[in-house]
Write an enzyme that holds these catalytic residues in place. Structure first.
Site, PDB file in Angstrom:
ATOM      1  N   ASP A   1    -115.493  -0.861 -35.596  1.00  0.00           N
ATOM      2  CA  ASP A   1    -115.607  -2.254 -35.163  1.00  0.00           C
ATOM      3  C   ASP A   1    -115.901  -2.285 -33.669  1.00  0.00           C
ATOM      4  OD1 ASP A   1    -114.421  -5.310 -35.541  1.00  0.00           O
ATOM      5  OD2 ASP A   1    -113.931  -4.427 -33.605  1.00  0.00           O
TER       6      ASP A   1
ATOM      7  N   ASP B   1    -120.901  -6.557 -36.457  1.00  0.00           N
ATOM      8  CA  ASP B   1    -120.267  -5.573 -35.569  1.00  0.00           C
ATOM      9  C   ASP B   1    -119.237  -4.680 -36.261  1.00  0.00           C
ATOM     10  OD1 ASP B   1    -118.266  -7.487 -35.820  1.00  0.00           O
ATOM     11  OD2 ASP B   1    -117.496  -7.089 -33.817  1.00  0.00           O
ATOM     12  N   GLU B   2    -119.279  -4.617 -37.582  1.00  0.00           N
ATOM     13  CA  GLU B   2    -118.368  -3.726 -38.310  1.00  0.00           C
ATOM     14  C   GLU B   2    -119.156  -2.951 -39.368  1.00  0.00           C
ATOM     15  OE1 GLU B   2    -114.258  -5.784 -39.274  1.00  0.00           O
ATOM     16  OE2 GLU B   2    -115.913  -7.207 -39.388  1.00  0.00           O
TER      17      GLU B   2
HETATM   18 MG   LIG Z   1    -115.502  -6.793 -33.279  1.00  0.00          MG
END
Ligand SMILES: [Mg+2]
Length: 409
Positions: free
Chosen positions: A9, A105-106
């Site tokens: 993340d 974003d992961e």
């Molecule tokens: Mg994040």
């Protein structure tokens, strides 16, 4: 053999990308948001320095300005974030071919069987962290688990809070470490479920784990059972790499029970088909850019019909973006002879998080609304929500909801 699943993340993703692009921002409170002059602009990301002032994601930009007037406000550069996200995937793919983006974003990585190459899971995570930081300039946190749920819990509840940015959960330590946590910390528990569980005196993850599985199941069905499994760190899902999962397109078609030649009635059916196509696309979290309309005439001895497509200016999964295009295609190509089958498909699919930001506010809302409708339908059946035109006489919706399988042409 135990699996090794990682969830990576990115910290304050949009804000971190901005700082990486412009190092003079380092150390300053940085907020990425819509127009701060406008009341409807919201905070999309804030770095650690900005969060220290109480600024949070989704807060109104004006409120955020009053908390920290000297913060640096930046309008989002969505294409840039997408590029960095793709760059992350490329870096991860040096370590394993089983990489699955979970959000912008992961990303999940399945590192099972890579121990001889990269060492222990901790060593793998530290090495990946270093490489991501070096090449993108963004700090990454990694949760490790024996399944995606454990990796997600390890990341959100522990890795984000330790200086190394890495944490490992496994079947041995899961109960010991997570059961004392408040119930809202369990993956899958939202605000509403938290309230419900509090009413049952379930305050911690351990309390939920101690309930009989059957009780959760009978009370909330599959959702309740999944929460119970989550509380025990059990998750049977696998990581399917993005490269093998290619959705060419989603489509839906129907053979009509009788010949249709009234344009208004055909248009109602086209709306229902379009809605179903968009519902499926949204279910896959995809948006598409190419709309195809297929139409078959009623006369078998004189086969007529067409299949035509049109590329949209931008990808979408919003019914009311696609429907006008379907209508136009129909209007241009229909030969005015009776129609017996209709189909719509959407192709050129991409992940729906890659929506151009110029449209974000509006479009995200529309997609969210679409999703909310889909959820209600899923729970209460397809006829629980429908557009008013489905009440008119051309509609196929009510008829078809009772048929098993419908008529897929
Ligand atoms: Mg994040």
């Amino acid at each position: 053999m135990h699996k090794i699943i990682l969830l990576a993340d990115m910290e304050s993703f949009y804000a971190s990308v901005e700082i990486a692009r412009n190092p003079s921002l380092q150390g300053k409170p940085v907020v990425v948001c819509g127009d701060p002059q406008q009341r409807r602009g919201i905070v999309l990301a804030a770095n650690r320095e900005a969060k220290a002032y109480g600024i949070e994601t989704a807060m109104g930009a004006w409120e955020c300005k009053s908390l920290c007037p000297h913060a640096v406000f930046i309008r989002p550069h969505m294409q840039e974030y997408i590029n960095v996200s793709l760059q992350m995937t490329e870096i991860f793919q040096r370590f394993t071919d089983r990489v699955a983006p979970y959000s912008i974003d992961e990303q999940f990585l399945d590192m099972t069987g890579c121990e001889n190459l990269f060492g222990t899971p901790q060593e793998m995570a530290l090495r990946i962290n270093k490489e991501i930081q070096k090449e993108t300039g963004v700090r990454c946190r990694i949760g490790i688990g024996e399944n995606p749920l454990q990796a997600k819990m390890a990341c959100d509840r522990f890795a984000k809070k330790n200086p190394q940015g890495v944490f490992q959960l496994n079947c041995e330590n899961y109960a010991f470490l997570t059961w004392p946590l408040p119930i809202r910390d369990l993956f899958g528990v939202g605000f509403r479920m938290e309230r419900n569980l509090h009413r049952m005196a379930v305050k911690t993850i351990g309390c939920l784990a101690a309930l009989p599985r059957e009780k959760m199941k009978s009370r909330w069905g599959i959702n309740g059972e999944v929460l119970w499994l989550n509380s025990h760190g059990i998750d049977y899902s696998n990581i399917h790499s993005c490269s093998t999962e290619k959705h060419k397109g989603v489509g839906h078609s129907m053979t009509l029970p009788r010949d249709y030649n009234h344009k208004g009635k055909i248009e109602v059916v086209l709306l229902e088909i379009t809605e179903e196509v968009c519902r499926r696309a949204r279910g896959l979290k995809k948006i598409g850019q190419v709309v195809n309309l297929y139409c078959r005439g009623a006369d078998f001895n004189n086969p007529t019909g067409f299949s035509r497509q049109k590329k949209l200016a931008e990808p979408t999964a919003v019914t009311m973006d696609i429907y006008p295009v379907v209508l136009k295609l129909f209007d241009i190509h229909w030969n005015r002879l009776p129609v017996r089958a209709l189909g719509v498909s959407l192709s050129g699919l991409i992940e729906d998080q890659y929506i151009q930001l110029s449209l974000l506010e509006d479009k995200e809302k529309k997609i969210q609304l679409g999703r909310a409708m889909d959820e209600v339908r899923e729970r209460f059946g397809i006829t629980s929500l429908f557009r008013a035109s489905s009440l008119t006489s051309g509609s196929q919706l009510f008829d078809r909801a009772h048929k098993i399988g419908g008529h897929e042409a």
